[in-house]
Write an enzyme that holds these catalytic residues in place. Structure first.
Site, mmCIF file in Angstrom:
data_model
loop_
_atom_site.group_PDB
_atom_site.id
_atom_site.type_symbol
_atom_site.label_atom_id
_atom_site.label_comp_id
_atom_site.label_asym_id
_atom_site.label_seq_id
_atom_site.Cartn_x
_atom_site.Cartn_y
_atom_site.Cartn_z
ATOM 1 N N LYS A 197 110.161 96.263 51.321
ATOM 2 C CA LYS A 197 110.651 96.198 49.661
ATOM 3 C C LYS A 197 109.086 96.040 49.097
ATOM 4 C CE LYS A 197 109.479 91.594 49.854
ATOM 5 N NZ LYS A 197 108.997 90.908 48.415
ATOM 6 N N SER A 260 106.173 89.193 40.887
ATOM 7 C CA SER A 260 105.544 89.765 41.856
ATOM 8 C C SER A 260 104.601 90.473 42.238
ATOM 9 C CB SER A 260 106.621 90.966 42.205
ATOM 10 O OG SER A 260 106.304 91.780 43.099
#
Length: 341
Positions: A197, A260
């Site tokens: 991911k 992120s």
């Protein structure tokens, strides 16, 4: 293992390590959480001010967290040891751990990366270096954006261990009212979901930095999940794991959130920043930039097609421009949609 851990050692005082220490301390105020930090100034700040401002701002840490810069002191008497160090430095750090673990201590990995040069998952590195069986090693993954958890925003995650009793015991030690741990025995699937991911988030970030829209990013996320699942299945993981918190959940959070690191790194690359310049704009390393090549190497060894990962690696290595990346992804041979496609 009927009672939650009374003493938990957390090695690594970055954003995720410190946040994990906080949620463990919030779970049981009678438990002692020992947080190892490399730098003495961080130790002094945590012990004196109950903050780690570099990573968590003015978040106040519970008083039952005690920091130390001595790994042996952190490990002494701790039945649960949590590793939150950079993936590429894990092997080196484990040399300081070896020989100092409590009898039958359980290790939890918070790291999401492949070791470069060996293509080993973090649990495999831990088992190899510490010479302990895999059933004493667990991994925690899922949508784990540290700042949101530190702010006590509701979060669910997965604790995976081949020993289901150990997984349940770890989960029982991590139950503040804002964190819900589910258990799983599919260590491979959970780790691969957390590893790949980061690479997909880099791709989404690049698209974002180039000004591409939500259709493009949704396409990359969806096809990224398909290639993540292909790799997990090839290594013995389960498809259902990748449709859960450690797969789809973690992927969506990492690709969509401005918190992120990997999405941020990708956005900077998409805006034209050089790979070597990323450190000047980020306080922490985006693990995907370190693990992407290892992921691609592992995929090729197992005859798994991973076009998004391949494109990201090409951009990182300078053999593909960001302008050419979209055409590279969309210009493939037409075929039916599916995990195997």
């Amino acid at each position: 293992m009927n009672q939650p851990a009374h003493r938990i050692a957390v090695l690594g005082a970055g954003s995720w390590g410190t946040t994990f220490a906080k949620l463990a301390a919030d779970s049981n105020r009678d438990a002692q959480v020992i947080l190892w930090a490399r730098r003495n100034d961080v130790v002094q700040e945590i012990n004196s001010n109950h903050t780690n401002a570099q990573y968590l701002g003015d978040t106040v840490l519970p008083s039952n967290i005690v920091a130390t810069d001595e790994i042996t002191a952190a490990l002494k008497g701790s039945p649960l040891v949590v590793l939150a160090v950079p993936a590429q430095s894990l092997r080196e750090q484990l040399q300081s751990v070896k020989g100092h673990l409590a009898d039958d201590a359980c290790i939890v990995s918070l790291m999401k990366g492949l070791e470069r040069g060996t293509d080993l998952r973090m649990s495999e590195v831990i088992s190899e270096v510490l010479e302990i069986p895999m059933d004493r090693i667990a991994v925690l993954s899922g949508p784990n954006l540290a700042m949101e958890i530190a702010r006590k925003e509701p979060t669910a995650s997965v604790i995976a261990c081949s020993d289901t009793d150990r997984a349940a015991w770890i989960a029982s030690s991590l139950v503040p009212d804002y964190f819900r741990p589910y258990t799983n025995s599919d260590v491979v699937g959970v780790e691969i979901g957390g590893i790949v991911k980061n690479v997909i988030a880099l791709a989404v970030g690049i698209c974002d930095g180039m000004g591409m829209g939500d259709n493009t990013k949704a396409s990359v996320i969806t096809r990224g999940l398909a290639e993540t699942t292909r790799l997990a299945l090839a290594l013995g993981g389960k498809a259902e794991t990748l449709s859960g918190l450690a797969g789809l959940g973690d992927l969506v959070a990492t690709c969509a959130s401005p918190l992120s690191r990997n999405r941020t790194a990708g956005r900077l690359i998409g805006q034209g920043h050089a790979i070597d310049d990323l450190a000047n704009h980020m306080t922490q390393t985006a693990e995907g930039t370190k693990s992407a090549a290892a992921v691609l190497h592992l995929a090729r060894k197992n005859n798994v097609d991973m076009p998004i990962t391949e494109a990201v690696v090409a951009v990182l290595e300078g053999t593909l421009t960001v302008d050419s990346m979209a055409n590279r992804l969309l210009g493939r041979q037409l075929k039916s949609e599916g995990i195997t496609s």
